[in-house]
Design a protein around this motif. Structure first.
Motif, PDB file in Angstrom:
ATOM      1  N   SER A 154       0.877  -1.171   0.000  1.00 27.46           N
ATOM      2  CA  SER A 154       0.000   0.000   0.000  1.00 27.46           C
ATOM      3  C   SER A 154       0.915   1.222   0.000  1.00 27.46           C
ATOM      4  O   SER A 154       2.106   1.123   0.311  1.00 27.46           O
ATOM      5  CB  SER A 154      -0.892  -0.011   1.237  1.00 27.46           C
ATOM      6  OG  SER A 154      -0.124   0.229   2.399  1.00 27.46           O
ATOM      7  N   PRO A 155       0.399   2.401  -0.338  1.00 22.52           N
ATOM      8  CA  PRO A 155       1.244   3.597  -0.264  1.00 22.52           C
ATOM      9  C   PRO A 155       1.863   3.795   1.128  1.00 22.52           C
ATOM     10  O   PRO A 155       3.031   4.169   1.249  1.00 22.52           O
ATOM     11  CB  PRO A 155       0.276   4.729  -0.624  1.00 22.52           C
ATOM     12  CG  PRO A 155      -0.702   4.068  -1.537  1.00 22.52           C
ATOM     13  CD  PRO A 155      -0.895   2.685  -0.958  1.00 22.52           C
ATOM     14  N   ARG A 156       1.090   3.509   2.171  1.00 20.63           N
ATOM     15  CA  ARG A 156       1.622   3.631   3.540  1.00 20.63           C
ATOM     16  C   ARG A 156       2.788   2.664   3.754  1.00 20.63           C
ATOM     17  O   ARG A 156       3.807   3.017   4.350  1.00 20.63           O
ATOM     18  CB  ARG A 156       0.511   3.348   4.553  1.00 20.63           C
ATOM     19  CG  ARG A 156       0.981   3.366   5.993  1.00 20.63           C
ATOM     20  CD  ARG A 156      -0.183   3.187   6.958  1.00 20.63           C
ATOM     21  NE  ARG A 156      -0.540   1.802   7.132  1.00 20.63           N
ATOM     22  CZ  ARG A 156      -0.391   1.132   8.281  1.00 20.63           C
ATOM     23  NH1 ARG A 156       0.106   1.743   9.342  1.00 20.63           N
ATOM     24  NH2 ARG A 156      -0.738  -0.117   8.368  1.00 20.63           N
ATOM     25  N   SER A 182       7.895  11.400  -9.628  1.00 20.67           N
ATOM     26  CA  SER A 182       6.466  11.179  -9.885  1.00 20.67           C
ATOM     27  C   SER A 182       5.572  11.857  -8.854  1.00 20.67           C
ATOM     28  O   SER A 182       4.361  11.916  -9.042  1.00 20.67           O
ATOM     29  CB  SER A 182       6.150   9.679  -9.926  1.00 20.67           C
ATOM     30  OG  SER A 182       6.766   9.095 -11.039  1.00 20.67           O
ATOM     31  N   PHE A 183       6.147  12.323  -7.749  1.00 20.20           N
ATOM     32  CA  PHE A 183       5.370  12.989  -6.698  1.00 20.20           C
ATOM     33  C   PHE A 183       5.592  14.500  -6.678  1.00 20.20           C
ATOM     34  O   PHE A 183       4.703  15.256  -6.309  1.00 20.20           O
ATOM     35  CB  PHE A 183       5.745  12.463  -5.310  1.00 20.20           C
ATOM     36  CG  PHE A 183       5.438  11.005  -5.066  1.00 20.20           C
ATOM     37  CD1 PHE A 183       4.592  10.276  -5.876  1.00 20.20           C
ATOM     38  CD2 PHE A 183       6.003  10.356  -3.982  1.00 20.20           C
ATOM     39  CE1 PHE A 183       4.320   8.946  -5.631  1.00 20.20           C
ATOM     40  CE2 PHE A 183       5.731   9.024  -3.714  1.00 20.20           C
ATOM     41  CZ  PHE A 183       4.887   8.319  -4.547  1.00 20.20           C
ATOM     42  N   LYS A 184       6.784  14.912  -7.048  1.00 16.54           N
ATOM     43  CA  LYS A 184       7.204  16.309  -6.860  1.00 16.54           C
ATOM     44  C   LYS A 184       6.296  17.276  -7.620  1.00 16.54           C
ATOM     45  O   LYS A 184       5.962  17.064  -8.772  1.00 16.54           O
ATOM     46  CB  LYS A 184       8.644  16.468  -7.309  1.00 16.54           C
ATOM     47  CG  LYS A 184       9.266  17.744  -6.807  1.00 16.54           C
ATOM     48  CD  LYS A 184      10.767  17.676  -6.968  1.00 16.54           C
ATOM     49  CE  LYS A 184      11.402  18.952  -6.530  1.00 16.54           C
ATOM     50  NZ  LYS A 184      11.791  18.970  -5.162  1.00 16.54           N
ATOM     51  N   ALA A 244      -1.163   5.197  -9.950  1.00 14.60           N
ATOM     52  CA  ALA A 244      -0.056   4.824 -10.847  1.00 14.60           C
ATOM     53  C   ALA A 244       1.265   5.424 -10.356  1.00 14.60           C
ATOM     54  O   ALA A 244       2.315   4.781 -10.452  1.00 14.60           O
ATOM     55  CB  ALA A 244      -0.356   5.283 -12.271  1.00 14.60           C
ATOM     56  N   ASP A 245       1.214   6.639  -9.812  1.00 16.80           N
ATOM     57  CA  ASP A 245       2.422   7.268  -9.253  1.00 16.80           C
ATOM     58  C   ASP A 245       2.919   6.475  -8.046  1.00 16.80           C
ATOM     59  O   ASP A 245       4.121   6.243  -7.891  1.00 16.80           O
ATOM     60  CB  ASP A 245       2.131   8.708  -8.824  1.00 16.80           C
ATOM     61  CG  ASP A 245       1.689   9.597  -9.982  1.00 16.80           C
ATOM     62  OD1 ASP A 245       2.191   9.405 -11.107  1.00 16.80           O
ATOM     63  OD2 ASP A 245       0.842  10.473  -9.741  1.00 16.80           O
ATOM     64  N   ASP A 292       7.551   0.254  -7.095  1.00  9.74           N
ATOM     65  CA  ASP A 292       8.442  -0.523  -7.960  1.00  9.74           C
ATOM     66  C   ASP A 292       9.896  -0.091  -7.814  1.00  9.74           C
ATOM     67  O   ASP A 292      10.802  -0.926  -7.794  1.00  9.74           O
ATOM     68  CB  ASP A 292       8.006  -0.407  -9.421  1.00  9.74           C
ATOM     69  CG  ASP A 292       6.704  -1.127  -9.715  1.00  9.74           C
ATOM     70  OD1 ASP A 292       6.299  -2.004  -8.906  1.00  9.74           O
ATOM     71  OD2 ASP A 292       6.073  -0.808 -10.747  1.00  9.74           O
ATOM     72  N   GLU A 293      10.118   1.210  -7.719  1.00  4.92           N
ATOM     73  CA  GLU A 293      11.488   1.716  -7.560  1.00  4.92           C
ATOM     74  C   GLU A 293      12.090   1.294  -6.223  1.00  4.92           C
ATOM     75  O   GLU A 293      13.269   0.948  -6.144  1.00  4.92           O
ATOM     76  CB  GLU A 293      11.528   3.232  -7.720  1.00  4.92           C
ATOM     77  CG  GLU A 293      11.231   3.719  -9.129  1.00  4.92           C
ATOM     78  CD  GLU A 293      12.205   3.182 -10.168  1.00  4.92           C
ATOM     79  OE1 GLU A 293      13.424   3.164  -9.898  1.00  4.92           O
ATOM     80  OE2 GLU A 293      11.741   2.775 -11.248  1.00  4.92           O
ATOM     81  N   LEU A 294      11.272   1.303  -5.168  1.00 10.40           N
ATOM     82  CA  LEU A 294      11.757   0.842  -3.860  1.00 10.40           C
ATOM     83  C   LEU A 294      12.121  -0.641  -3.907  1.00 10.40           C
ATOM     84  O   LEU A 294      13.150  -1.056  -3.376  1.00 10.40           O
ATOM     85  CB  LEU A 294      10.690   1.062  -2.786  1.00 10.40           C
ATOM     86  CG  LEU A 294      10.529   2.474  -2.248  1.00 10.40           C
ATOM     87  CD1 LEU A 294       9.314   2.551  -1.340  1.00 10.40           C
ATOM     88  CD2 LEU A 294      11.774   2.915  -1.498  1.00 10.40           C
ATOM     89  N   LYS A 295      11.295  -1.426  -4.555  1.00  5.58           N
ATOM     90  CA  LYS A 295      11.565  -2.869  -4.661  1.00  5.58           C
ATOM     91  C   LYS A 295      12.843  -3.121  -5.462  1.00  5.58           C
ATOM     92  O   LYS A 295      13.650  -3.975  -5.095  1.00  5.58           O
ATOM     93  CB  LYS A 295      10.386  -3.584  -5.308  1.00  5.58           C
ATOM     94  CG  LYS A 295       9.166  -3.685  -4.414  1.00  5.58           C
ATOM     95  CD  LYS A 295       8.032  -4.339  -5.180  1.00  5.58           C
ATOM     96  CE  LYS A 295       6.775  -4.465  -4.378  1.00  5.58           C
ATOM     97  NZ  LYS A 295       5.685  -5.061  -5.171  1.00  5.58           N
ATOM     98  N   LYS A 296      13.026  -2.388  -6.548  1.00  4.84           N
ATOM     99  CA  LYS A 296      14.257  -2.527  -7.340  1.00  4.84           C
ATOM    100  C   LYS A 296      15.474  -2.193  -6.486  1.00  4.84           C
ATOM    101  O   LYS A 296      16.496  -2.878  -6.542  1.00  4.84           O
ATOM    102  CB  LYS A 296      14.227  -1.604  -8.562  1.00  4.84           C
ATOM    103  CG  LYS A 296      13.362  -2.068  -9.682  1.00  4.84           C
ATOM    104  CD  LYS A 296      13.439  -1.062 -10.828  1.00  4.84           C
ATOM    105  CE  LYS A 296      12.287  -1.219 -11.774  1.00  4.84           C
ATOM    106  NZ  LYS A 296      12.199  -0.131 -12.754  1.00  4.84           N
TER     107      LYS A 296
END
Length: 131
Positions: free
Chosen positions: A65-67, A96-98, A106-107, A113-117
């Motif tokens: 989740s986003p949290r 994607s947030f800034k 989607a953001d 995905d970037e955190l998982k990578k």
């Protein structure tokens, strides 16, 4: 002798796969603590081991989740204080947030995905003790 029923008509069925849920489901664990039931949040990444990440990566169906993504970032910063990629994945600085008024699902998925990578890269870079 009973009459045989004519065969029922068949229907064409199509399988539609959709990788997103409408809502974000979070996992919880119920346990007994001091003779009382306690329900506590269980972060999905807690189910992973370094060996599993090295051999198979992070499962594609392990969604955050986003949290939970923010919790993961906060934990990564806390564990590796000199983490070179921390600034790029800082939620306040993430591209994607800034400067967005509304952050869309989607953001949030792109951030996840970037955190998982990045977590997968930690195992490849020899930062296993931090995972």
């Amino acid at each position: 002798m009973p009459k045989l029923q004519p065969p029922s008509k068949s229907h064409t069925v199509r399988l539609v796969l959709h990788g997103e849920r409408y809502n974000d489901l979070e996992k919880y664990v119920c346990s007994l603590k001091d003779d009382d039931f306690v329900i506590e949040h269980y972060h999905p990444c807690a189910a992973l081991t370094v060996n599993h990440i090295e051999k198979y990566g992070i499962p594609s169906d392990l969604a955050l989740s986003p949290r939970e993504s923010l919790q993961m970032y906060d934990t990564m910063v806390k564990v590796w204080q000199d983490w070179p990629g921390a600034q790029d994945l800082d939620p306040e600085e993430f591209l994607s947030f800034k400067n967005k008024i509304v952050i869309k699902k989607a953001d949030a998925r792109k951030y996840e995905d970037e955190l998982k990578k990045e977590l997968t890269n930690w195992t490849a870079l020899g930062q296993k003790d931090k995972v």
